[in-house]
Structure formats: C-alpha cells, structure tokens
Design a protein around this motif. Structure first.
Motif, PDB file in Angstrom:
ATOM      1  N   SER A  69      30.693  84.623  52.983  1.00 33.89           N
ATOM      2  CA  SER A  69      31.397  84.082  51.817  1.00 33.89           C
ATOM      3  C   SER A  69      32.888  84.334  51.962  1.00 33.89           C
ATOM      4  O   SER A  69      33.309  85.380  52.487  1.00 33.89           O
ATOM      5  CB  SER A  69      30.866  84.738  50.539  1.00 33.89           C
ATOM      6  OG  SER A  69      31.519  84.214  49.393  1.00 33.89           O
ATOM      7  N   VAL A  70      33.693  83.398  51.460  1.00 33.79           N
ATOM      8  CA  VAL A  70      35.147  83.519  51.544  1.00 33.79           C
ATOM      9  C   VAL A  70      35.760  83.199  50.192  1.00 33.79           C
ATOM     10  O   VAL A  70      35.282  82.346  49.456  1.00 33.79           O
ATOM     11  CB  VAL A  70      35.705  82.587  52.645  1.00 33.79           C
ATOM     12  CG1 VAL A  70      35.373  81.125  52.353  1.00 33.79           C
ATOM     13  CG2 VAL A  70      37.217  82.771  52.808  1.00 33.79           C
ATOM     14  N   GLY A  71      36.813  83.940  49.841  1.00 33.38           N
ATOM     15  CA  GLY A  71      37.491  83.726  48.573  1.00 33.38           C
ATOM     16  C   GLY A  71      38.684  84.649  48.452  1.00 33.38           C
ATOM     17  O   GLY A  71      39.180  85.183  49.455  1.00 33.38           O
ATOM     18  N   ILE A  75      36.997  87.510  53.523  1.00 28.71           N
ATOM     19  CA  ILE A  75      35.740  87.041  54.094  1.00 28.71           C
ATOM     20  C   ILE A  75      34.752  88.202  54.130  1.00 28.71           C
ATOM     21  O   ILE A  75      35.051  89.269  54.669  1.00 28.71           O
ATOM     22  CB  ILE A  75      35.939  86.464  55.504  1.00 28.71           C
ATOM     23  CG1 ILE A  75      36.914  85.280  55.462  1.00 28.71           C
ATOM     24  CG2 ILE A  75      34.602  86.029  56.099  1.00 28.71           C
ATOM     25  CD1 ILE A  75      37.273  84.728  56.832  1.00 28.71           C
ATOM     26  N   TRP A  76      33.584  87.990  53.547  1.00 29.23           N
ATOM     27  CA  TRP A  76      32.532  88.999  53.491  1.00 29.23           C
ATOM     28  C   TRP A  76      31.226  88.400  54.001  1.00 29.23           C
ATOM     29  O   TRP A  76      30.992  87.200  53.865  1.00 29.23           O
ATOM     30  CB  TRP A  76      32.333  89.484  52.052  1.00 29.23           C
ATOM     31  CG  TRP A  76      33.486  90.268  51.504  1.00 29.23           C
ATOM     32  CD1 TRP A  76      34.731  89.799  51.187  1.00 29.23           C
ATOM     33  CD2 TRP A  76      33.512  91.666  51.216  1.00 29.23           C
ATOM     34  NE1 TRP A  76      35.522  90.808  50.724  1.00 29.23           N
ATOM     35  CE2 TRP A  76      34.797  91.962  50.723  1.00 29.23           C
ATOM     36  CE3 TRP A  76      32.566  92.687  51.311  1.00 29.23           C
ATOM     37  CZ2 TRP A  76      35.169  93.251  50.335  1.00 29.23           C
ATOM     38  CZ3 TRP A  76      32.921  93.964  50.923  1.00 29.23           C
ATOM     39  CH2 TRP A  76      34.211  94.248  50.447  1.00 29.23           C
ATOM     40  N   SER A  86      33.071  93.106  56.106  1.00 27.86           N
ATOM     41  CA  SER A  86      34.218  92.338  55.640  1.00 27.86           C
ATOM     42  C   SER A  86      35.139  92.079  56.811  1.00 27.86           C
ATOM     43  O   SER A  86      34.949  92.599  57.903  1.00 27.86           O
ATOM     44  CB  SER A  86      34.958  93.089  54.521  1.00 27.86           C
ATOM     45  OG  SER A  86      35.671  94.179  55.051  1.00 27.86           O
ATOM     46  N   ASN A  87      36.164  91.279  56.593  1.00 29.04           N
ATOM     47  CA  ASN A  87      37.011  90.824  57.690  1.00 29.04           C
ATOM     48  C   ASN A  87      38.181  91.758  57.960  1.00 29.04           C
ATOM     49  O   ASN A  87      39.160  91.350  58.555  1.00 29.04           O
ATOM     50  CB  ASN A  87      37.541  89.418  57.395  1.00 29.04           C
ATOM     51  CG  ASN A  87      38.435  89.371  56.165  1.00 29.04           C
ATOM     52  OD1 ASN A  87      38.164  90.011  55.168  1.00 29.04           O
ATOM     53  ND2 ASN A  87      39.513  88.599  56.235  1.00 29.04           N
ATOM     54  N   HIS A  88      38.086  93.017  57.569  1.00 25.78           N
ATOM     55  CA  HIS A  88      39.269  93.889  57.728  1.00 25.78           C
ATOM     56  C   HIS A  88      39.455  94.554  59.103  1.00 25.78           C
ATOM     57  O   HIS A  88      40.613  94.862  59.417  1.00 25.78           O
ATOM     58  CB  HIS A  88      39.273  94.939  56.619  1.00 25.78           C
ATOM     59  CG  HIS A  88      39.425  94.318  55.265  1.00 25.78           C
ATOM     60  ND1 HIS A  88      40.496  93.518  54.938  1.00 25.78           N
ATOM     61  CD2 HIS A  88      38.626  94.338  54.174  1.00 25.78           C
ATOM     62  CE1 HIS A  88      40.357  93.100  53.686  1.00 25.78           C
ATOM     63  NE2 HIS A  88      39.231  93.583  53.206  1.00 25.78           N
ATOM     64  N   PRO A  89      38.510  94.785  60.012  1.00 25.74           N
ATOM     65  CA  PRO A  89      37.068  94.741  59.818  1.00 25.74           C
ATOM     66  C   PRO A  89      36.577  96.063  59.224  1.00 25.74           C
ATOM     67  O   PRO A  89      37.245  97.080  59.318  1.00 25.74           O
ATOM     68  CB  PRO A  89      36.549  94.579  61.237  1.00 25.74           C
ATOM     69  CG  PRO A  89      37.545  95.305  62.072  1.00 25.74           C
ATOM     70  CD  PRO A  89      38.879  95.137  61.390  1.00 25.74           C
ATOM     71  N   LYS A  98      21.395  90.990  49.999  1.00 25.62           N
ATOM     72  CA  LYS A  98      20.877  89.845  50.749  1.00 25.62           C
ATOM     73  C   LYS A  98      21.778  88.622  50.610  1.00 25.62           C
ATOM     74  O   LYS A  98      21.734  87.708  51.435  1.00 25.62           O
ATOM     75  CB  LYS A  98      19.462  89.508  50.305  1.00 25.62           C
ATOM     76  CG  LYS A  98      19.333  89.050  48.851  1.00 25.62           C
ATOM     77  CD  LYS A  98      17.892  88.748  48.505  1.00 25.62           C
ATOM     78  CE  LYS A  98      17.737  88.343  47.032  1.00 25.62           C
ATOM     79  NZ  LYS A  98      16.325  88.091  46.666  1.00 25.62           N
ATOM     80  N   GLN A  99      22.587  88.585  49.543  1.00 25.39           N
ATOM     81  CA  GLN A  99      23.532  87.492  49.308  1.00 25.39           C
ATOM     82  C   GLN A  99      24.722  88.041  48.546  1.00 25.39           C
ATOM     83  O   GLN A  99      24.580  88.921  47.690  1.00 25.39           O
ATOM     84  CB  GLN A  99      22.865  86.368  48.502  1.00 25.39           C
ATOM     85  CG  GLN A  99      23.790  85.193  48.165  1.00 25.39           C
ATOM     86  CD  GLN A  99      24.389  85.281  46.745  1.00 25.39           C
ATOM     87  OE1 GLN A  99      23.809  85.883  45.839  1.00 25.39           O
ATOM     88  NE2 GLN A  99      25.563  84.691  46.565  1.00 25.39           N
ATOM     89  N   LEU A 100      25.918  87.556  48.887  1.00 24.09           N
ATOM     90  CA  LEU A 100      27.110  87.986  48.156  1.00 24.09           C
ATOM     91  C   LEU A 100      28.062  86.815  47.988  1.00 24.09           C
ATOM     92  O   LEU A 100      27.910  85.773  48.623  1.00 24.09           O
ATOM     93  CB  LEU A 100      27.795  89.170  48.837  1.00 24.09           C
ATOM     94  CG  LEU A 100      28.192  89.112  50.312  1.00 24.09           C
ATOM     95  CD1 LEU A 100      29.370  88.194  50.549  1.00 24.09           C
ATOM     96  CD2 LEU A 100      28.530  90.505  50.818  1.00 24.09           C
TER      97      LEU A 100
END
Length: 254
Positions: A69-71, A75-76, A86-89, A98-100
C-alpha cells in the motif's frame, strides 16, 4: 507477442461503463495494485512487488510481499507470514497484519488474520525513520479489509458486511464508531480524494455515490460494469487501476 497485445486490447475494451480504459503496463500474474500520492505499486502471485516508473514496472526491493500500500505514510507491505515492512527500510516487528492501508492522513491501518483492527498514528508512523519503535492501537470491531481516506474509513467483515466510520483521527487513532452500510463486498478501497470503490465476491466493481461533507458515507452504490471479473481496484489522481481475475492490469479514467 502480437496475440498477447491484441488480447489485452480486447479485455480493455470490454467495458459497459462510461470509463475509458486501456491496458496498463503489464507485469505477469498481477495479484494486487495500489495507488496514492501519484505512485502506483503492485504485487504478483509470486510475492514480487513493483512500482510503476513511466511505462514499466521496477522491482520494489528484495523482500517478498503479498500486499502493498502507498499513501501519505509512504510505502508499506506485508509478506506471506504477515510480517510488516516499510520503505525506510524497516522491519516492523511485533504486530502481524494480513492487509494494511497507508492511504489515510499520515496514519496506517490494517487487520490481522483474526480480523482485529489496528491503527498506527501519523506521529508514530513518521517516527520509525528515527526511532524504529512502533506502538499500534487496537480499534473496536472486526474487519477483514480496511481502507482510509480524507472523508473517513471503510471496511468489510468476514460475512461481507460493509462498515464506515467518519473519522479515525490521524494523530491519535481515535475512532468515531462504525455504522453499517447497505450492500456486500470483499475488498474496499478509498482514493486520496475520498472516492470509494468496492469489489464483491463475484468480482463486480461498484463506486459509492453521493459522498459529501454533509453525507460522508454517501447515498448509494453504482456499478461500474465490466464483462471481465476483477480481483483488485485502486484510485488516485483521476486514474482507476484494476487487476482482472486473470492478472491483467487496466488503467481507467472518467
């Protein structure tokens, strides 16, 4: 090959709604797509994740992810063992989802394999870049899929009932309480501008109509008719991104 390109063109044109759709850049066996803040990400059935750069997909790191998911929060993603990334990483240990969804106002929400609902407030989501410590708040209720936007958050539960809450405060994760909305669905996504799209068990797509500041839950569901069943949808900046049951990615505009 030419045959594949013709097939993609035919699939893109087999639409009975007012949308204009075309075959997006393809990645074999697409499973899920998400769009936010001008970024489009996806996963395939082999747990590879990608982000769209121009007319092609680039690999999004080396960690296998089943959902991404991105917002505003970045990005997670979650892997096949429900571990968070997450994209930090950063490997987000402790909580398994199971979903975010990262499409809220800086906060991140998600659900566990037992349908418990959690929220990471915006301050904590930002602090992982400096501290690497996460504390999630559990929200009331049980949901199987959960998504947030500027006008509230939407979810579906294990028996496909649809729920809406007018607010999950981004800095505290305080919730105003859920109300039941008519209809049934299995996946629901809220765009960055507040538009809401839902898929039912048969792969039919609907948009929530009548959403306004006075009526944030909207008034009715309107079908966006496709002859091909769909398995995922996401909306951002005037573009509706879809994945068909056979793994073809479509890009649609009004």
């Amino acid at each position: 090959t030419l045959v594949v390109l013709l097939l993609l063109h035919l699939i893109a044109c087999r639409i009975t709604s007012s949308l204009t759709c075309k075959a997006a850049p393809q990645q074999l066996s697409a499973a899920q797509v998400d769009a936010g803040h001008g970024i489009v990400v996806m996963t395939d059935i082999l747990y590879n994740s990608f982000f769209l750069t121009g007319s092609s997909w680039s690999k999004l790191g080396s960690v296998p992810l089943k959902h991404v998911s991105v917002g505003p929060a970045g990005i997670w993603g979650v892997n096949k063992d429900d571990k968070l990334f997450s994209n930090h990483p950063f490997i987000c240990s402790g909580l398994e989802l199971k979903q975010l969804d990262a499409g809220g106002q800086g906060h991140v929400v998600g659900v566990t394999d037992t349908d418990k609902i959690y929220c990471l407030n915006a301050d904590r989501a930002f602090s992982i870049q400096k501290e690497g410590i996460l504390t999630w708040d559990q929200l009331q209720g049980r949901l199987r899929y959960f998504s947030c936007g500027p006008n509230g958050c939407w979810g579906v539960n294990s028996i496909q009932h649809i729920y809406f809450t007018v607010k999950v405060l981004p800095n505290t994760c305080e919730i105003s309480g859920f109300i039941r909305i008519n209809g049934l669905g299995v996946k629901i996504e809220v765009g960055t501008d507040g538009r809401v799209f839902i898929l039912n068990q048969s792969g039919q797509l609907y948009e929530r109509a009548g959403i306004s500041d006075k009526v944030p839950q909207g008034t009715e569901w309107k079908e966006i008719a496709f002859q091909e069943p769909l398995k995922h949808a996401s909306y951002d900046l005037g573009h509706l991104w879809l994945v068909t049951k056979c793994g073809v990615i479509l890009e649609c505009t009004d």
